[in-house]
Write a protein that holds these residues in place. Structure first.
Motif, PDB file in Angstrom:
ATOM      1  N   GLU A 163      27.828 -21.730  28.133  1.00  0.00           N
ATOM      2  CA  GLU A 163      29.253 -21.570  27.811  1.00  0.00           C
ATOM      3  C   GLU A 163      30.092 -22.641  28.508  1.00  0.00           C
ATOM      4  O   GLU A 163      31.025 -23.198  27.929  1.00  0.00           O
ATOM      5  N   ALA A 164      29.760 -22.920  29.756  1.00  0.00           N
ATOM      6  CA  ALA A 164      30.471 -23.965  30.498  1.00  0.00           C
ATOM      7  C   ALA A 164      30.246 -25.332  29.847  1.00  0.00           C
ATOM      8  O   ALA A 164      31.181 -26.125  29.701  1.00  0.00           O
ATOM      9  N   PHE A 165      29.019 -25.596  29.438  1.00  0.00           N
ATOM     10  CA  PHE A 165      28.715 -26.868  28.765  1.00  0.00           C
ATOM     11  C   PHE A 165      29.539 -27.000  27.488  1.00  0.00           C
ATOM     12  O   PHE A 165      30.111 -28.051  27.204  1.00  0.00           O
ATOM     13  N   LYS A 166      29.602 -25.919  26.723  1.00  0.00           N
ATOM     14  CA  LYS A 166      30.393 -25.918  25.485  1.00  0.00           C
ATOM     15  C   LYS A 166      31.850 -26.242  25.800  1.00  0.00           C
ATOM     16  O   LYS A 166      32.483 -27.039  25.107  1.00  0.00           O
ATOM     17  N   PRO A 181      34.107 -27.411  38.505  1.00  0.00           N
ATOM     18  CA  PRO A 181      34.225 -26.305  39.462  1.00  0.00           C
ATOM     19  C   PRO A 181      33.009 -25.386  39.448  1.00  0.00           C
ATOM     20  O   PRO A 181      32.202 -25.416  38.541  1.00  0.00           O
ATOM     21  N   ARG A 182      32.947 -24.581  40.476  1.00  0.00           N
ATOM     22  CA  ARG A 182      31.888 -23.568  40.551  1.00  0.00           C
ATOM     23  C   ARG A 182      32.207 -22.434  39.587  1.00  0.00           C
ATOM     24  O   ARG A 182      33.338 -21.995  39.497  1.00  0.00           O
ATOM     25  N   ILE A 183      31.217 -22.000  38.866  1.00  0.00           N
ATOM     26  CA  ILE A 183      31.338 -20.836  38.005  1.00  0.00           C
ATOM     27  C   ILE A 183      30.401 -19.783  38.584  1.00  0.00           C
ATOM     28  O   ILE A 183      29.202 -20.028  38.715  1.00  0.00           O
ATOM     29  N   GLY A 200      29.865 -18.855  41.581  1.00  0.00           N
ATOM     30  CA  GLY A 200      29.208 -19.210  42.828  1.00  0.00           C
ATOM     31  C   GLY A 200      28.239 -20.371  42.772  1.00  0.00           C
ATOM     32  O   GLY A 200      27.741 -20.806  43.796  1.00  0.00           O
ATOM     33  N   GLY A 201      27.947 -20.914  41.610  1.00  0.00           N
ATOM     34  CA  GLY A 201      27.029 -22.047  41.529  1.00  0.00           C
ATOM     35  C   GLY A 201      27.677 -23.208  40.818  1.00  0.00           C
ATOM     36  O   GLY A 201      28.634 -23.037  40.085  1.00  0.00           O
ATOM     37  N   TYR A 202      27.193 -24.393  41.074  1.00  0.00           N
ATOM     38  CA  TYR A 202      27.747 -25.549  40.372  1.00  0.00           C
ATOM     39  C   TYR A 202      27.314 -25.527  38.918  1.00  0.00           C
ATOM     40  O   TYR A 202      26.167 -25.246  38.611  1.00  0.00           O
ATOM     41  N   VAL A 203      28.230 -25.800  38.054  1.00  0.00           N
ATOM     42  CA  VAL A 203      27.925 -25.846  36.630  1.00  0.00           C
ATOM     43  C   VAL A 203      27.392 -27.230  36.306  1.00  0.00           C
ATOM     44  O   VAL A 203      27.975 -28.233  36.701  1.00  0.00           O
ATOM     45  N   LEU A 204      26.309 -27.272  35.592  1.00  0.00           N
ATOM     46  CA  LEU A 204      25.758 -28.532  35.093  1.00  0.00           C
ATOM     47  C   LEU A 204      25.522 -29.547  36.193  1.00  0.00           C
ATOM     48  O   LEU A 204      25.773 -30.725  36.037  1.00  0.00           O
ATOM     49  N   GLU A 205      25.015 -29.097  37.337  1.00  0.00           N
ATOM     50  CA  GLU A 205      24.851 -30.018  38.437  1.00  0.00           C
ATOM     51  C   GLU A 205      23.620 -30.903  38.287  1.00  0.00           C
ATOM     52  O   GLU A 205      23.542 -31.945  38.911  1.00  0.00           O
ATOM     53  N   ASN A 206      22.687 -30.511  37.474  1.00  0.00           N
ATOM     54  CA  ASN A 206      21.469 -31.302  37.409  1.00  0.00           C
ATOM     55  C   ASN A 206      20.867 -31.249  36.014  1.00  0.00           C
ATOM     56  O   ASN A 206      19.906 -30.549  35.773  1.00  0.00           O
ATOM     57  N   LEU A 207      21.454 -31.996  35.116  1.00  0.00           N
ATOM     58  CA  LEU A 207      20.872 -32.124  33.789  1.00  0.00           C
ATOM     59  C   LEU A 207      19.927 -33.317  33.817  1.00  0.00           C
ATOM     60  O   LEU A 207      20.365 -34.449  33.934  1.00  0.00           O
ATOM     61  N   ALA A 263      19.504 -23.081  25.889  1.00  0.00           N
ATOM     62  CA  ALA A 263      19.122 -24.472  25.634  1.00  0.00           C
ATOM     63  C   ALA A 263      19.492 -24.892  24.212  1.00  0.00           C
ATOM     64  O   ALA A 263      20.047 -25.976  23.995  1.00  0.00           O
ATOM     65  N   VAL A 264      19.213 -24.041  23.252  1.00  0.00           N
ATOM     66  CA  VAL A 264      19.564 -24.340  21.857  1.00  0.00           C
ATOM     67  C   VAL A 264      21.077 -24.480  21.719  1.00  0.00           C
ATOM     68  O   VAL A 264      21.572 -25.408  21.075  1.00  0.00           O
ATOM     69  N   SER A 265      21.809 -23.585  22.336  1.00  0.00           N
ATOM     70  CA  SER A 265      23.270 -23.649  22.290  1.00  0.00           C
ATOM     71  C   SER A 265      23.776 -24.981  22.843  1.00  0.00           C
ATOM     72  O   SER A 265      24.626 -25.653  22.234  1.00  0.00           O
ATOM     73  N   MET A 266      23.251 -25.387  23.987  1.00  0.00           N
ATOM     74  CA  MET A 266      23.691 -26.643  24.610  1.00  0.00           C
ATOM     75  C   MET A 266      23.298 -27.855  23.763  1.00  0.00           C
ATOM     76  O   MET A 266      24.078 -28.803  23.636  1.00  0.00           O
ATOM     77  N   MET A 267      22.130 -27.807  23.164  1.00  0.00           N
ATOM     78  CA  MET A 267      21.724 -28.940  22.323  1.00  0.00           C
ATOM     79  C   MET A 267      22.595 -29.024  21.076  1.00  0.00           C
ATOM     80  O   MET A 267      22.983 -30.116  20.650  1.00  0.00           O
ATOM     81  N   ARG A 268      22.938 -27.888  20.489  1.00  0.00           N
ATOM     82  CA  ARG A 268      23.832 -27.903  19.322  1.00  0.00           C
ATOM     83  C   ARG A 268      25.220 -28.406  19.715  1.00  0.00           C
ATOM     84  O   ARG A 268      25.863 -29.134  18.953  1.00  0.00           O
TER      85      ARG A 268
END
Length: 172
Positions: A40-43, A70-72, A74-81, A120-125
């Protein structure tokens, strides 16, 4: 001016903005699994990035969010793609979606595996939709070859060095 000089001079910083509102994202992700919150954050991030096409450039992706993600929850969003670039170049994002969908069709996967694969499918789309927004922006300013390139990769396997570099830059 060449891309290298433009990068060193800070030319691309003019395209950065800080207009993203993350408060609604935090609330929306509150009851999601970690994988779904990441998707959701990636979207959201790909939806607020503004496509920038600079006439004459051969490779395209300019970050327009000039903020720290920002943190979502408590964790970093998309910190290591860190995609497997060899698979990306060989199969394209569309090929990777097919692999994930094939795995999702299996009945013997765990709920966590299913959750991960759906995210993963959501992020790739969303990546493909983002690339299409870039292609449309290129088309809008008369950069037909760039639009064709961005509609080809990263969706499909790279056939040339130029396509391979564009795929990697866009995904990175």
């Amino acid at each position: 001016m060449q891309m290298r000089e433009q990068t060193r001079s800070g030319f691309y910083h003019q395209f950065r903005t800080q207009t993203a509102d993350f408060s609604a994202l935090e609330e929306k992700c509150r009851n999601m699994s970690d994988y779904q919150a990441q998707a959701e954050a990636f979207k959201y991030f790909t939806s607020v990035e503004k496509p920038v096409i600079i006439k004459g450039e051969k490779l395209h992706f300019t970050r327009t969010l000039g903020i720290v993600i920002p943190r979502i929850r408590g964790g970093y969003v998309l910190e290591n793609l860190s995609p497997d670039y060899a698979l990306l170049l060989k199969e394209g994002v569309s090929g990777r979606i097919k692999v994930a969908e094939k795995e999702l069709a299996k009945t013997d996967i765990t709920d966590e595996e299913r959750d991960f694969l759906n995210a993963a499918v959501s992020m790739m789309r969303d990546t493909l939709a983002f690339s299409e927004r870039y292609a449309a922006a290129a088309e809008e300013i008369g950069e037909k070859e760039t639009a064709e390139l961005l509609r080809s990769v990263p969706a499909n396997p790279a056939k040339t060095l130029h396509e391979a570099l564009q795929s990697i830059i866009f995904i990175n």
